[in-house]
Scaffold this motif. Structure first.
Motif, PDB file in Angstrom:
ATOM      1  N   SER A 143       0.830  -1.189   0.000  1.00 22.27           N
ATOM      2  CA  SER A 143       0.000   0.000   0.000  1.00 22.27           C
ATOM      3  C   SER A 143       0.870   1.246   0.000  1.00 22.27           C
ATOM      4  O   SER A 143       2.097   1.165   0.142  1.00 22.27           O
ATOM      5  CB  SER A 143      -0.917   0.010   1.225  1.00 22.27           C
ATOM      6  OG  SER A 143      -0.135   0.008   2.416  1.00 22.27           O
TER       7      SER A 143
ATOM      8  N   ASN B 286       0.973   5.750  -1.250  1.00 19.84           N
ATOM      9  CA  ASN B 286       0.934   6.627  -2.409  1.00 19.84           C
ATOM     10  C   ASN B 286       2.143   6.402  -3.305  1.00 19.84           C
ATOM     11  O   ASN B 286       3.200   5.932  -2.851  1.00 19.84           O
ATOM     12  CB  ASN B 286       0.886   8.086  -1.960  1.00 19.84           C
ATOM     13  CG  ASN B 286      -0.410   8.430  -1.248  1.00 19.84           C
ATOM     14  OD1 ASN B 286      -1.453   7.845  -1.526  1.00 19.84           O
ATOM     15  ND2 ASN B 286      -0.344   9.378  -0.326  1.00 19.84           N
TER      16      ASN B 286
ATOM     17  N   ASN C 191       6.375   7.072  -2.608  1.00 24.63           N
ATOM     18  CA  ASN C 191       6.596   7.138  -1.171  1.00 24.63           C
ATOM     19  C   ASN C 191       7.525   6.013  -0.744  1.00 24.63           C
ATOM     20  O   ASN C 191       7.426   4.885  -1.244  1.00 24.63           O
ATOM     21  CB  ASN C 191       5.279   7.031  -0.416  1.00 24.63           C
ATOM     22  CG  ASN C 191       4.517   8.343  -0.360  1.00 24.63           C
ATOM     23  OD1 ASN C 191       4.130   8.815   0.702  1.00 24.63           O
ATOM     24  ND2 ASN C 191       4.287   8.959  -1.517  1.00 24.63           N
TER      25      ASN C 191
ATOM     26  N   GLU D   9       7.833   1.926  -8.769  1.00 23.67           N
ATOM     27  CA  GLU D   9       6.719   2.860  -8.746  1.00 23.67           C
ATOM     28  C   GLU D   9       6.067   3.004 -10.121  1.00 23.67           C
ATOM     29  O   GLU D   9       4.844   3.136 -10.230  1.00 23.67           O
ATOM     30  CB  GLU D   9       7.185   4.226  -8.225  1.00 23.67           C
ATOM     31  CG  GLU D   9       7.586   4.188  -6.757  1.00 23.67           C
ATOM     32  CD  GLU D   9       6.477   3.624  -5.886  1.00 23.67           C
ATOM     33  OE1 GLU D   9       5.620   4.393  -5.425  1.00 23.67           O
ATOM     34  OE2 GLU D   9       6.461   2.390  -5.677  1.00 23.67           O
TER      35      GLU D   9
ATOM     36  N   LYS E 132       2.213   2.275 -10.998  1.00 23.58           N
ATOM     37  CA  LYS E 132       1.353   3.269 -11.646  1.00 23.58           C
ATOM     38  C   LYS E 132       0.679   2.681 -12.879  1.00 23.58           C
ATOM     39  O   LYS E 132      -0.531   2.873 -13.097  1.00 23.58           O
ATOM     40  CB  LYS E 132       2.177   4.500 -12.026  1.00 23.58           C
ATOM     41  CG  LYS E 132       1.343   5.660 -12.544  1.00 23.58           C
ATOM     42  CD  LYS E 132       0.412   6.194 -11.466  1.00 23.58           C
ATOM     43  CE  LYS E 132      -0.463   7.317 -11.947  1.00 23.58           C
ATOM     44  NZ  LYS E 132      -1.348   7.843 -10.890  1.00 23.58           N
TER      45      LYS E 132
ATOM     46  N   ARG F 237      -2.115   0.342 -11.963  1.00 19.77           N
ATOM     47  CA  ARG F 237      -3.339   1.055 -11.590  1.00 19.77           C
ATOM     48  C   ARG F 237      -4.051   1.596 -12.821  1.00 19.77           C
ATOM     49  O   ARG F 237      -5.277   1.552 -12.906  1.00 19.77           O
ATOM     50  CB  ARG F 237      -3.007   2.187 -10.619  1.00 19.77           C
ATOM     51  CG  ARG F 237      -2.442   1.704  -9.284  1.00 19.77           C
ATOM     52  CD  ARG F 237      -2.167   2.864  -8.333  1.00 19.77           C
ATOM     53  NE  ARG F 237      -1.528   2.390  -7.112  1.00 19.77           N
ATOM     54  CZ  ARG F 237      -1.278   3.161  -6.049  1.00 19.77           C
ATOM     55  NH1 ARG F 237      -1.611   4.449  -6.072  1.00 19.77           N
ATOM     56  NH2 ARG F 237      -0.684   2.658  -4.981  1.00 19.77           N
TER      57      ARG F 237
ATOM     58  N   ASP G 236       3.466  14.404  -8.986  1.00 16.71           N
ATOM     59  CA  ASP G 236       2.680  13.203  -9.239  1.00 16.71           C
ATOM     60  C   ASP G 236       1.955  13.278 -10.578  1.00 16.71           C
ATOM     61  O   ASP G 236       1.769  12.252 -11.247  1.00 16.71           O
ATOM     62  CB  ASP G 236       1.688  12.976  -8.101  1.00 16.71           C
ATOM     63  CG  ASP G 236       2.389  12.621  -6.791  1.00 16.71           C
ATOM     64  OD1 ASP G 236       3.571  12.222  -6.838  1.00 16.71           O
ATOM     65  OD2 ASP G 236       1.762  12.751  -5.729  1.00 16.71           O
TER      66      ASP G 236
END
Length: 324
Positions: free
Chosen positions: A29, A31, A34, A144, A148, A151, A305
């Motif tokens: 989990s 953001n 991070n 990351e 991304k 998602r 972001d």
């Protein structure tokens, strides 16, 4: 998972972390961009903590003001239990007589990049961290970007304008809608609070970049802006911001060589500006340069972001080669 111990300074142990091949591993989990740092409070407030913060919070390239590449969250070892272990990127520092740098995948969650740095004192740990920093930063960035894109793939757009016009595909969410579709220009936009995120694509003939690339690239962007990217007011349009020197890189994307440019755009004659990332890729087989770009308008807001999302989308480029 049990680590296998070696006395070398650098050990990369990239394995799945089911103990004995069994057991439930929760989904990680957090953001995007991070990183959790597990370290004693005294070390976090000392030289080691300063080195870690300075090294992982370097400025994200191509933004109007400095924003850190990664957002760090510090935990003392006693707090690194339960849900706290499900962070997607974890760097843990521990005291041990044997200095080691070890990496593992999916140690406490999936997907997860876990780094363990041990040494007899903070100086030993600092040296190991610094000597492996580039590799660590690269792996976190890759982790990351994969997350991304994962998602994005949960609700990808099925639009075919890019494929129809240019025989290329990008993977982007359904929140992006086509704003303009002409013979040689496609503009796709996603609304965000007080602004928008944008993708554009167009092609150029192979002689378009003849001459100094650092002169030609802004000139091409400005000419495209004058034709296709109007501002809010009459006779205003997007150009490359003249007061901000772009960053230029050679690169390869989608199997095509070319140029990557990161910089700032502005609207000539109006007070609008923001960051952009531009790829100009040489497609010799189809006798063209293919250009894809992402840019953001988000006044008074952080943009890291937003630009990371656009960079991730552009990284999915697929080129459909001419079968003739």
């Amino acid at each position: 998972m049990r680590f296998i111990c070696y006395s070398a300074l650098l050990i990369l142990l990239l394995t799945s972390c089911k103990s004995g091949g069994e057991g439930y591993i929760p989904r990680s989990s957090g953001n995007i961009n991070n990183v959790t740092i597990v370290m004693k409070e005294s070390l976090w407030n000392g030289d080691l903590g300063h080195i870690v913060r300075d090294s992982l919070q370097t400025a994200y390239i191509g933004l109007p003001w400095d924003e850190p590449q990664f957002t760090l969250h510090h935990l003392v070892p006693q707090a690194f239990t339960g849900f706290a272990r499900q962070s997607r990127n974890v760097i843990q520092f521990a005291t041990d007589s044997v200095p080691q740098f070890r990496l593992a995948q999916d140690q406490f969650a999936r997907p997860q990049l876990f780094a363990l740095i041990t040494g007899g004192d903070s100086e030993s740990q600092k040296k190991l961290f610094s000597s492996n920093l580039n590799q660590l930063r690269k792996l976190i960035l890759e982790n990351e970007q994969k997350e991304k894109i994962r998602r994005i793939n949960q609700s990808p757009s099925k639009s075919i304008e890019l494929k129809d016009r240019f025989r290329i595909e990008l993977t982007y969410p359904t929140a992006y809608q086509t704003l303009k579709d002409t013979t040689n220009f496609v503009w796709i936009q996603k609304p965000i609070p007080k602004g928008h995120m944008n993708l554009i694509a167009y092609s150029l003939n192979l002689t378009s970049l003849d001459g100094p690339t650092r002169t030609r690239i802004p000139a091409i962007r400005d000419s495209i802006g004058g034709v296709y990217l109007p501002g809010r007011l009459e006779e205003t349009y997007m150009i490359t911001e003249q007061a901000y020197r772009p960053y230029y890189f050679t690169t390869t994307l989608g199997g095509l060589p070319g140029y990557l440019t990161k910089g700032m755009w502005e609207v000539k004659g109006d007070y609008m500006a923001g960051p952009f990332v531009n790829y100009m890729l040489r497609d010799s087989l189809n006798n063209r340069w293919i250009v894809i770009e992402g840019f953001t308008f988000a006044p008074n807001s952080n943009k890291r972001d937003n630009m990371f999302e656009l960079n991730s989308i552009l990284s999915t480029l697929e080129v459909h080669w001419d079968s003739n």
